[in-house]
Scaffold this active site. Structure first.
Site, short mmCIF file in Angstrom:
data_model
loop_
_atom_site.label_atom_id
_atom_site.label_comp_id
_atom_site.label_asym_id
_atom_site.label_seq_id
_atom_site.Cartn_x
_atom_site.Cartn_y
_atom_site.Cartn_z
N SER A 146 0.84 -1.22 0.00
CA SER A 146 0.00 0.00 0.00
C SER A 146 0.87 1.26 0.00
CB SER A 146 -0.97 0.01 1.18
OG SER A 146 -0.30 0.20 2.39
N HIS A 196 8.44 3.59 8.68
CA HIS A 196 8.29 2.72 9.86
C HIS A 196 7.03 3.14 10.62
CE1 HIS A 196 9.44 0.04 13.07
NE2 HIS A 196 9.20 1.00 13.93
#
Ligand code: GRF
Length: 203
Positions: A14, A111
């Site tokens: 994504s 992250h």
């Protein structure tokens, strides 16, 4: 100058999609995604790439005697495509020193936590279990250690009383899809300057 981008992936992709969409829309200009490389044969990220006519490569780590040889293969593909920016978008391997040295300060990672908290795997679960009230995501340059490199952008989201790992992950992911393209745009436009581990944003 055109920035030639490579994206390393392992899964659903994504974040890759958000980069593709932002290149196609013109939000990120003067950039081309030249190749998407996966270490997982059936990563959905590869399908996404093909739908947009982007070159893909599956490199099977088990074909190589060592991590070093595996990464040499990646480096040679990156060089063939004249890559000057490497994005880790859900790439589930720790990057080795050869790759980091060859593309020094040219590798960005997304992250799902507010670094330096909750490095490594299952960051959202780590955040929930710790009981933090604010979570978020970070785009950073990749250095020799895991999730420790200079921070480019961060975004926070609230942690709600009723959150599960899934609901928190979704809320964070929405922000990932905003700050990763934003950081790529800044990099491509030459607006990022490193001073030690501090990333300055040039006007
Ligand atoms: C994202 O949460 C990213 O921050 C982490 O791995 C996940 C990948 O998701 N590094 P996707 O493959 O980009 O959908």
């Amino acid at each position: 100058m055109i920035s030639n981008i490579a994206v390393l992936v392992s899964g659903r992709g994504s974040n890759l999609q958000s980069i593709i969409d932002n290149v196609e829309s013109g939000y990120i200009q003067n950039a081309k995604i030249k190749i998407v490389i996966s270490d997982v044969a059936d990563a959905y990220a590869l399908e996404r790439s093909k739908k947009h006519g982007i070159n893909t490569a599956f490199i099977d780590p088990s074909r190589f005697a060592s991590k070093r040889e595996y990464e040499q293969e990646i480096i040679s593909i990156l060089q063939v495509h004249d890559i000057n920016l490497v994005l880790l978008a859900g790439y589930m391997r720790i990057v080795g020193s050869d790759l980091i040295e060859t593309y020094k300060n040219k590798i960005l990672n997304i992250h799902p936590a507010l670094l330096p908290s909750f490095r490594g795997l299952h960051a959202q679960k780590q955040a929930l279990n710790y009981g933090v009230k604010v979570a978020g995501c970070t785009v950073h340059f990749v250095d020799e250690d895991v999730d420790t490199g200079p921070i480019i952008l961060q975004k926070c989201v609230p942690v709600l009383e009723e959150d599960t790992e899934d609901t928190l992950s979704d809320r964070i992911l929405d922000q990932e899809h905003k700050i990763f393209p934003e950081a790529v745009k800044m990099f491509v436009e030459g607006k990022l300057k490193l001073e030690g581990r501090i990333v300055r944003r040039l006007k």
